[in-house]
Design a protein around this motif. Structure first.
Motif, PDB file in Angstrom:
ATOM      1  N   LYS A  15      -6.049   5.666   6.330  1.00  0.00           N
ATOM      2  CA  LYS A  15      -6.830   6.581   5.493  1.00  0.00           C
ATOM      3  C   LYS A  15      -8.311   6.429   5.799  1.00  0.00           C
ATOM      4  CE  LYS A  15      -4.537   7.864   1.474  1.00  0.00           C
ATOM      5  NZ  LYS A  15      -4.968   8.322   0.208  1.00  0.00           N
ATOM      6  N   THR A  24      -3.201   1.833   6.258  1.00  0.00           N
ATOM      7  CA  THR A  24      -2.717   3.135   5.803  1.00  0.00           C
ATOM      8  C   THR A  24      -3.244   4.286   6.653  1.00  0.00           C
ATOM      9  OG1 THR A  24      -4.576   3.446   4.285  1.00  0.00           O
ATOM     10  CG2 THR A  24      -2.606   2.342   3.410  1.00  0.00           C
ATOM     11  N   ASP A  36      -7.419   3.222  -6.006  1.00  0.00           N
ATOM     12  CA  ASP A  36      -6.156   3.957  -5.921  1.00  0.00           C
ATOM     13  C   ASP A  36      -5.685   4.101  -4.485  1.00  0.00           C
ATOM     14  OD1 ASP A  36      -6.069   4.233  -8.671  1.00  0.00           O
ATOM     15  OD2 ASP A  36      -6.789   6.319  -8.661  1.00  0.00           O
ATOM     16  N   SER A  37      -6.626   4.191  -3.556  1.00  0.00           N
ATOM     17  CA  SER A  37      -6.258   4.323  -2.139  1.00  0.00           C
ATOM     18  C   SER A  37      -6.246   2.991  -1.405  1.00  0.00           C
ATOM     19  CB  SER A  37      -7.207   5.297  -1.441  1.00  0.00           C
ATOM     20  OG  SER A  37      -8.528   4.825  -1.476  1.00  0.00           O
ATOM     21  N   HIS A  38      -6.396   1.892  -2.158  1.00  0.00           N
ATOM     22  CA  HIS A  38      -6.363   0.519  -1.631  1.00  0.00           C
ATOM     23  C   HIS A  38      -7.463   0.221  -0.622  1.00  0.00           C
ATOM     24  CE1 HIS A  38      -2.837  -0.995  -3.705  1.00  0.00           C
ATOM     25  NE2 HIS A  38      -2.438   0.261  -3.694  1.00  0.00           N
ATOM     26  N   LYS A  42       0.628   2.603  -5.488  1.00  0.00           N
ATOM     27  CA  LYS A  42      -0.682   3.127  -5.855  1.00  0.00           C
ATOM     28  C   LYS A  42      -0.735   3.562  -7.313  1.00  0.00           C
ATOM     29  CE  LYS A  42      -1.777   4.885  -1.335  1.00  0.00           C
ATOM     30  NZ  LYS A  42      -2.045   6.064  -0.563  1.00  0.00           N
ATOM     31  N   SER A  60     -12.138   7.319   4.076  1.00  0.00           N
ATOM     32  CA  SER A  60     -12.884   7.699   2.882  1.00  0.00           C
ATOM     33  C   SER A  60     -14.363   7.751   3.220  1.00  0.00           C
ATOM     34  CB  SER A  60     -12.671   6.674   1.754  1.00  0.00           C
ATOM     35  OG  SER A  60     -11.357   6.698   1.289  1.00  0.00           O
ATOM     36  N   HIS A  93      -9.107   2.482   6.604  1.00  0.00           N
ATOM     37  CA  HIS A  93      -8.076   1.489   6.300  1.00  0.00           C
ATOM     38  C   HIS A  93      -7.105   1.455   7.475  1.00  0.00           C
ATOM     39  CE1 HIS A  93      -4.936  -0.750   4.372  1.00  0.00           C
ATOM     40  NE2 HIS A  93      -5.587  -0.785   3.220  1.00  0.00           N
ATOM     41  N   PRO A 145       2.881   4.526  -1.447  1.00  0.00           N
ATOM     42  CA  PRO A 145       2.491   5.480  -2.491  1.00  0.00           C
ATOM     43  C   PRO A 145       3.023   5.094  -3.861  1.00  0.00           C
ATOM     44  CG  PRO A 145       3.270   6.651  -0.552  1.00  0.00           C
ATOM     45  CD  PRO A 145       3.524   5.170  -0.331  1.00  0.00           C
ATOM     46  N   THR A 205     -11.199   5.615  -7.415  1.00  0.00           N
ATOM     47  CA  THR A 205     -10.563   6.339  -6.313  1.00  0.00           C
ATOM     48  C   THR A 205     -10.330   5.409  -5.127  1.00  0.00           C
ATOM     49  OG1 THR A 205     -11.543   8.427  -7.021  1.00  0.00           O
ATOM     50  CG2 THR A 205     -10.809   8.299  -4.731  1.00  0.00           C
ATOM     51  N   VAL A 254       0.823  -1.200   0.000  1.00  0.00           N
ATOM     52  CA  VAL A 254       0.000   0.000   0.000  1.00  0.00           C
ATOM     53  C   VAL A 254       0.862   1.257   0.000  1.00  0.00           C
ATOM     54  CG1 VAL A 254      -2.020  -1.067   1.044  1.00  0.00           C
ATOM     55  CG2 VAL A 254      -0.258  -0.074   2.515  1.00  0.00           C
TER      56      VAL A 254
END
Length: 104
Positions: A49, A47, A97-99, A14, A51, A44, A11, A94, A9
């Protein structure tokens, strides 16, 4: 270096992944989906992250991705036809792309 069987994961990784709506995808095993009145939150744990899914249709699609032979089949199962799929494919790209979602 990534351990065998693990998903990279970083960058750098990605930007090289390709989202294929004709393939089977699923939620990443380290992603939690929490329903909200507006749709859902995805977090996640790998990472860290976050969303947002902004409607219940995309939430249903994301939840069921692994149950269908392709992203497009998941969209059709949730009533999204070819003429309306563009914003959903953009959102799913999207997430890929951000896994948040990964190939099954």
């Amino acid at each position: 270096m990534t351990a065998p069987g693990a998903i990279d994961v970083s960058p750098e990784k990605k930007s090289t992944d390709t989202f294929d709506p004709g393939a089977t995808w699923r939620l990443h095993p380290q992603v939690a989906l929490r329903p909200e009145p507006f749709g859902a939150l995805l977090y996640h744990f790998g990472t860290r992250k976050l969303s947002f899914l902004k409607n219940t249709v995309i939430v249903g699609v994301v939840r069921s991705l692994g149950d269908h032979e392709s992203v497009r089949a998941a969209l059709r199962a949730h009533g999204v036809d070819e003429t309306a799929e563009r914003p959903y494919l953009r959102a799913l790209r999207t997430l890929a792309d951000s896994h948040m979602i990964v190939p099954a």
